[in-house]
Design an enzyme around this catalytic site. Structure first.
Site, mmCIF file in Angstrom:
data_model
loop_
_atom_site.group_PDB
_atom_site.id
_atom_site.type_symbol
_atom_site.label_atom_id
_atom_site.label_comp_id
_atom_site.label_asym_id
_atom_site.label_seq_id
_atom_site.Cartn_x
_atom_site.Cartn_y
_atom_site.Cartn_z
ATOM 1 N N SER A 233 0.804 -1.228 0.000
ATOM 2 C CA SER A 233 0.000 0.000 0.000
ATOM 3 C C SER A 233 0.832 1.271 0.000
ATOM 4 O O SER A 233 0.306 2.359 -0.230
ATOM 5 C CB SER A 233 -0.946 0.009 1.207
ATOM 6 O OG SER A 233 -0.220 0.013 2.423
ATOM 7 N N HIS B 77 1.245 4.047 6.848
ATOM 8 C CA HIS B 77 0.642 4.910 5.836
ATOM 9 C C HIS B 77 1.089 6.351 6.040
ATOM 10 O O HIS B 77 1.751 6.670 7.039
ATOM 11 C CB HIS B 77 -0.890 4.816 5.877
ATOM 12 C CG HIS B 77 -1.424 3.616 5.137
ATOM 13 N ND1 HIS B 77 -2.759 3.298 5.073
ATOM 14 C CD2 HIS B 77 -0.789 2.639 4.423
ATOM 15 C CE1 HIS B 77 -2.930 2.193 4.361
ATOM 16 N NE2 HIS B 77 -1.744 1.771 3.960
ATOM 17 N N ASP C 221 -7.989 6.152 4.806
ATOM 18 C CA ASP C 221 -8.057 4.982 5.691
ATOM 19 C C ASP C 221 -9.273 4.959 6.607
ATOM 20 O O ASP C 221 -9.327 4.114 7.515
ATOM 21 C CB ASP C 221 -6.790 4.921 6.569
ATOM 22 C CG ASP C 221 -5.549 4.639 5.754
ATOM 23 O OD1 ASP C 221 -5.674 4.126 4.630
ATOM 24 O OD2 ASP C 221 -4.445 4.933 6.261
#
Length: 329
Positions: A206, A245, A272
């Site tokens: 990701s 992230h 998210d």
């Protein structure tokens, strides 16, 4: 049978996931400690950076039970230096003083004659038959420091009459010291970095192309609020595995000054919020484990493989345990 049944029930109640996690953690700790020991060997130039004085032959300078720290360089041994050496046919190294040296004319190599400070005669009687000097390969290192009495545990274990029990207990103590040392190092890293997990592994794609699956991230956490653009590692309520992230938006509360954070994977199309707990739209301070301040590519693939292929994990942990138990170093 009551307490036995309760014990069995309590064991069954432990989650298998937790047991496996602890097993992996132990394996990584032991691996780290072994790497540290090997690094010490490289830095000190000797296969045994630490040895225990097992006799009184060097009194009053060194007493039985003292621990010596060794170092070895290419410089030749000189008379007066305290050395640790092996003798052909003997398993236990000896700590004595070099009293005489002999330099070979053809090679420049220095041979050494040793003697214990508390002994009346030199060590020729300890050497192999027909040997009058120690050669380079016999010398393990020079003594460069010591700690008094710390090695008595090793001496007590070596003098127990039951050899098998002695060996098992010695290895158990060795393993305990390795694990304890690794835990101390890990706790120190936690204090220095300000995070409970100074190192994490990237488990998904990701964050590509910046960070790829299998990369290891080094974390740091300060009291400074998170800012948009920073890469953070965070926990989500109800999930066991932390997420790596980027912070894409921050919201500062007027009443407290605390900053809430919204995150998104660089390689994801949406933020998210769908990963957070139901009804949660921001990450709060207690969710953030740390900021990413560095990385090593691909090093974390060992962890990923062990997680996805349990048989490899069991083999690796078993091999590490066997290595520690059977090692003579």
């Amino acid at each position: 049978m009551g307490w036995i049944g309760e014990t069995v029930d309590s064991i069954k109640s432990i989650k298998i996931r937790q047991l496996l996690t602890q097993a992996i953690t132990l394996g990584m700790i032991v691996t780290s400690a072994l790497i540290i020991w090997k690094c010490l060997m490289c830095v000190t130039g000797t296969e045994s950076p630490v040895v225990v004085v097992l006799s009184g032959s060097m009194e009053p300078g060194f007493k039985r039970g003292d621990i010596l720290f060794l170092h070895m360089t290419k410089e030749p041994i000189r008379a007066g230096e305290i050395v640790v050496f092996n003798v052909d046919g003997r398993d236990i190294p000896i700590v004595h003083r070099a009293i005489k040296v002999h330099e070979r004319e053809n090679t420049g190599h220095v041979d050494v004659l040793t003697k214990g400070d508390n002994n009346d005669v030199d060590d020729i009687g300890l050497y192999a038959d027909g040997q009058f000097w120690l050669h380079r390969h016999h010398i393990m290192g020079r003594a460069v420091g010591f700690l008094p009495y710390v090695g008595w545990v090793t001496i007590i274990m070596s003098e127990k009459p039951i050899i098998k029990i002695r060996q098992l207990l010695t290895q158990a103590i060795t393993l305990g010291m390795i694990v304890t040392s690794a835990l101390i190092i890990w706790k120190c890293l936690m204090c220095v970095t300000g995070t409970e997990s100074p190192v994490v592994v990237v488990l998904s794609g990701s964050m590509e192309p910046g960070f790829k699956r299998g990369d290891i991230l080094f974390l740091h956490m300060t009291k400074e609020p998170i800012r948009a653009g920073e890469i953070v590692v965070f926990n989500v309520d109800g999930r066991d595995i932390p997420i790596v992230h980027r912070a894409i938006k921050v919201h500062e509360r007027e009443n407290t000054g605390h900053v809430d954070v919204l995150t998104k994977g660089d390689n994801n199309d949406v933020d998210d919020i769908g990963l957070y707990a139901d009804g949660q739209f921001w990450l709060h301070r207690h969710h953030i484990m740390g900021r990413a301040v560095g990385f090593l590519p691909y090093v974390g693939w060992v962890t990923i493989i062990m997680s996805e292929k349990p048989i490899i994990k069991y083999i690796l942990i078993g091999a590490l345990g066997l290595l520690v138990i059977t090692s003579k170093d």
